[in-house]
Write a protein that holds these residues in place. Sequence first.
Motif, PDB file in Angstrom:
ATOM      1  N   MET B   1      17.292   8.962  24.913  1.00 10.72           N
ATOM      2  CA  MET B   1      18.701   8.573  24.869  1.00 10.72           C
ATOM      3  C   MET B   1      18.789   7.420  24.918  1.00 10.72           C
ATOM      4  N   PRO B   2      19.722   6.874  24.049  1.00 14.77           N
ATOM      5  CA  PRO B   2      19.991   5.308  24.167  1.00 14.77           C
ATOM      6  C   PRO B   2      20.658   5.039  25.328  1.00 14.77           C
ATOM      7  N   PRO B   3      20.865   3.677  25.723  1.00 17.05           N
ATOM      8  CA  PRO B   3      21.826   3.442  26.767  1.00 17.05           C
ATOM      9  C   PRO B   3      23.072   3.594  26.549  1.00 17.05           C
ATOM     10  N   GLU B  58       6.497  25.788  19.092  1.00 15.57           N
ATOM     11  CA  GLU B  58       6.005  24.193  19.018  1.00 15.57           C
ATOM     12  C   GLU B  58       6.285  23.887  17.655  1.00 15.57           C
ATOM     13  N   ALA B  61       9.677  23.006  17.025  1.00 12.96           N
ATOM     14  CA  ALA B  61      10.115  21.638  17.545  1.00 12.96           C
ATOM     15  C   ALA B  61       9.691  20.289  16.843  1.00 12.96           C
ATOM     16  N   LEU B  62       8.345  20.457  16.563  1.00 13.50           N
ATOM     17  CA  LEU B  62       7.879  19.521  16.002  1.00 13.50           C
ATOM     18  C   LEU B  62       8.714  19.001  14.660  1.00 13.50           C
ATOM     19  N   LYS B  87       8.594  27.369  28.509  1.00 11.95           N
ATOM     20  CA  LYS B  87       9.156  25.898  28.948  1.00 11.95           C
ATOM     21  C   LYS B  87      10.401  25.684  27.728  1.00 11.95           C
ATOM     22  N   TRP B  88      10.363  26.435  26.872  1.00 10.65           N
ATOM     23  CA  TRP B  88      11.246  26.166  25.744  1.00 10.65           C
ATOM     24  C   TRP B  88      12.809  26.175  26.283  1.00 10.65           C
ATOM     25  N   PRO B  91      16.419  22.804  29.568  1.00 13.49           N
ATOM     26  CA  PRO B  91      17.147  21.880  28.938  1.00 13.49           C
ATOM     27  C   PRO B  91      16.651  20.736  28.363  1.00 13.49           C
ATOM     28  N   SER B  92      15.388  20.410  28.937  1.00 17.58           N
ATOM     29  CA  SER B  92      14.682  19.267  28.588  1.00 17.58           C
ATOM     30  C   SER B  92      14.212  19.539  27.153  1.00 17.58           C
ATOM     31  N   ARG B 138       5.671  18.833   8.829  1.00 18.35           N
ATOM     32  CA  ARG B 138       6.962  18.267   9.040  1.00 18.35           C
ATOM     33  C   ARG B 138       8.226  19.138   8.117  1.00 18.35           C
ATOM     34  N   PRO B 299      -2.114  17.711  15.471  1.00 17.92           N
ATOM     35  CA  PRO B 299      -2.494  17.265  16.794  1.00 17.92           C
ATOM     36  C   PRO B 299      -2.206  18.487  17.605  1.00 17.92           C
ATOM     37  N   ASP B 304      -4.855  18.689  23.260  1.00 20.85           N
ATOM     38  CA  ASP B 304      -3.939  17.453  22.962  1.00 20.85           C
ATOM     39  C   ASP B 304      -2.380  18.220  23.304  1.00 20.85           C
ATOM     40  N   ASN B 305      -2.167  19.178  22.542  1.00 25.58           N
ATOM     41  CA  ASN B 305      -0.586  19.552  22.502  1.00 25.58           C
ATOM     42  C   ASN B 305      -0.583  21.138  22.577  1.00 25.58           C
TER      43      ASN B 305
END
Lengths: 370, 803
Positions: B1-3, B58, B61-62, B87-88, B91-92, B138, B299, B304-305
């Motif tokens: 999140m940006p400031p 995953e 989400a990628l 974990k999906w 909320p995070s 992607r 990855p 790793d992931n």
Amino acid sequence: MSSDHPVPAARAVDNLAARLRRRQVVGSREAALETVLVLRQVVSKARFSNIEQLVSLLREVGKRLAEAQPKEHTVGNVVRKVLHNIREEYNTAAKGAAVAPTRNVFSISKFVLQGQPRKYNVAPKSEMTISLKEDDPDDPDSFAKNLKPVLMEAIQDVLDELETVYDNVSKTAKDHIHSDEIILTIGHSKTVEAFLKSAGHYRNYTVIVAETGPSYSGHEMATSLSNAGISTFLVPDSSMYALMSRVNKVIIGAHAILANGGMFAITGSLLAATAARAHSTPVVVCTGQFKLTPAWNLYHEYGALDFTDPSSVLGYEEGPLVDKVDVINPYYDYVGPELVDVFITNDGDHPPSSIYRLVKESYDDEDQHL
Amino acid sequence: MPPKSSAGKEKDLAAEEEVLQAVILADSFNKRFRPLTVGKPRCLLPICNATLLDWTFESLALAGVQEIFVICRSYADLVKKAIRESKWSRPSSGLKIVPIITAKETFSPGDAMRDIYTHGIITSDFILVTGDLVSNIRIDEVVRMHKERRRTNKDAIMTMVVKESGPQHRTRSRGESGVFVLDPDTSECLHYEPVIGYPPKTLARIPREILAEHPEVEIRNDLIDCCIDVCSVEVPSLFQDNFDYADIRRDFVYGVLTSDLLMKNIHCYIAKEGYAARVADTRSYDAISKDILSRWTFPLVPDDNHPGDHAYEHLRGNKYIAKDNTVIMSRTAKVGPNTLIGAHTSIADGASISGSVIGQRCKIGPGAVLKGAYIFDDTEVGEGALVENSIVGSGVQIGSGSTVRTGCLIADGVVLGKDARLARFDRVSPRRDLVDGESTDGEEDEEEWEMVEAHQDSVTSVLGEGSNAVVWPQSHSEDEDEEVDEVESYNNQRLMRIGDTASDLDLSDAGSVTEDESDSEDEDDASSLMNGLSRTSSMTSVSLPDPSVSTIHNLQASAADLEFRSEVRQSLDRAFTEGHSVDNASVELKTLRMASNVPLRRVREAVVEAIVERIPIVESDPSKQRMEIAKVVTRWGPLIDRIGGVDPVETVEVLANHCSQSTRLPLFGQILAAIYQADIVDEDDIRTWHARPSSKGEDHKPGPHKEGLERCWAIGKMMIEQFDEQESEEESEEEDEKKRMKRMKRMKRKKRKCRNRRFLLRLRTSRRVVRKRPMKAAKRRRAKRAVKKAVKKRARRAKKKPK
């Protein structure tokens, strides 16, 4: 402590952790910059009434980020650096000017630079004589409110260091590269690129760039250098040894510098360094200090080299081969301290043997393991 | 999140940018993993110790997907629970996951798509994947390209993601794949031909117009279909409209591309970088496990992931051992390359493991040998047991000294006694009473179990003492009453089995046949065949002399022809009696023509026939007769030219042809005159027709037909004579206007020339079944509506028929 307080800016932290894990943030400087920005958010939103709370919060965030991608050492480094700076600021602020002289302890980089003052020493901190009251029961936020501006400045210092790293590294370029020298380099390190280009303003010299398979990032490097008007040769990796006798200096970049003076660098660096050793050609490593990592790699941990997918070596379309051939495609080489002659950093030049000392100066001991 | 300061701005941007949606079809709609999927949906099977659903999440989400709909059918509760606990759903994770439970009657992906349509959840372009995807492509890049394409071309409804591989790549399904015909410039998919492994398919038919319309065409049989589709909103509604679409590739893609009504385009995205594959069967389960272990999915690799959030340490030789130091490995145990060992697993002395994946909390006994074994959590392998190229479920106990040979599937909770011997490709599950009674598709399961139980007498495998297992029969192909889908047929399924080389099946290898098959093709097949047809050769075959082409058409169309004729007759009858406008009637005809894919000539014949038969015969009064003819012809004559192409010569020919066989033969002259009056044909056309040898019936066998033709020809001759007379009369009539006449004549001749040229062109085009240039939007809409109506009507009719 932070278990009952949710981590501030949790979403930003998770987001960065996920992107690190998915390798959507790559490159040591990129990762470091992103980390600082996230840490700044965390600090600005954090609620704490004493320094321990803040530190443990930052350590928790740092741990999450560092574990998300253990191969990007700079993430952990930056967290350590921020912690170090925050503690320093806190100490100066809390104890006032009385403790200020302790800052004049012996520093190896100062010794090397013959007394040139470090960047964050000039910051006018002596004015910060705020009355700090930890764990104030009346106003629990007062501590945070008073300290935050100072902390933000401390984080800004780290950010500034990261942003100016290329300029600072290449400041001394003309002292290292002399006219009509032949330099060999490998890969496409932004630091090395800036260094060579800056030397190009003053000196006339030749660069030999190795292709650096299987990523072939040497191609970009050669294009970029020749566009800057430096006479450039692009050679295959295999001819490195043969050309080494004519090379005056090997200049390479690093991914991470370990406390023992060894480093992780792009594949092929070990080949270049070993060939240079055989011809007694000096090996110079250009790097920012944010890559200093308090790790040793004493046991040559296998996975540390970061093995990527085989597709750049053996195409996935080679159907029948895929089943029968095991491809090992490490992204990094480990170059031992005995193969490196000098590290040129944004804060002076250092031999591998004194890196441990730099590491000790930059980070606090208790942060070694986040 | 940006400031905070910029948070407001960011929100505005987010509002502008649409939420990226994805739909996961979590049900496989087939039973390839049986009996592992008894009591568990396939998407919750682990691969490399993370469930397939986790890998899919995953992968999405990628790509920056924000909203995911999971369509589940069997064991929906388990899927929901798994999603809730993963974990999906935190909320995070930045994902919004909505499980959608479809009806039990959902038997195919097509049904699921119709369900999506009725739910109305899709608001923008979305990603459609199956619940067994492993990918690091992607996809957002593909979505971006798709959207860009949509901006210029509204008809580009779908982008399929495919991955280049060799034809014999281990991850490429041998049993079920496809030939893609692509335009290399636009990467448009021009044609898709589903290919199954057994019986081996050696021919792929490609519509000729593709070769004619595209200067360059790529025909590829080396692509892995990742089953990642970027679809636009219309796609579910297309499924809704075409209620017979079941499979997304075999029916939908094939259907859309071969239909010249829908006018939709499908594109392909050939992924150069990245990895994507589908765990569609046990064979690909094996292949993808190997791909993950040898880091092709980087990855997304265990160290790793890992989607299951386990931590593994990567050791030399692609060995992955759980990082938390809970693996107990004996000093004398041998762990070979490409192995993954989960946490809390213990490996006893002298055990040897290679190329295997071992779950968490497993116990491998002393001296056990595991080669290419996939062992899920909590399983015990006894002393000296051998497991080879097999998948072993969770909580299984394999007794000491047992042998599990290549290709076995052992379901959850099976106990194999001491010294059990499983034959190759055995499928084993606990007895029915031991499995939870709760099953989703009751009847079908019941049948299945009965079959399994009936099979027990013929079992040759030894299950060992104290075993609770039953062996499943090898194939379902024996029960003839059940109509088995070709893809799911036993022999084809063998190509999808883990460890099965299927060397005894007669398979010409799919990769190399494409080259030789072109020699054996019969050239006179009307739809052009897949071979290396260059543009020139396709052109030559297009301009074959007329008769041969039409005879071919006759041959080919004979079956569909009758049906088509009756359809046309019915639709025209309706038009005549209900007094439709010519426009409407023509639209209906066009759609009919496209629906049954007949050449234009056939339509003309049918129309002319209908019109001629429409004329009432008035025996006594010739003038009244003429009036009747004129009435019909002026009302409906224009229809002849509105069926999609204008070719008056053919009209005359067809008319003659029809009249010669009809009771209305005496009317030919009058009808011809009438259509001449109505400007449907003109003088020159009649002359051209007349000049043709075929119109005289020369190439027909003597008989009533020929006689009729001859009579028609004679009438035509008379008519032409009349024309000539008229002309000469006109000429002689007024001397002073001669000059003017001459000029006129010259002009006429010129006009004729022009017309001739046009006519030649027309001739050339009319011989092909050419997909015309895209119709204008309004027309197309009308056509679509008509099609919908026609489809509905047909459906209604079909419903009525059985009664």
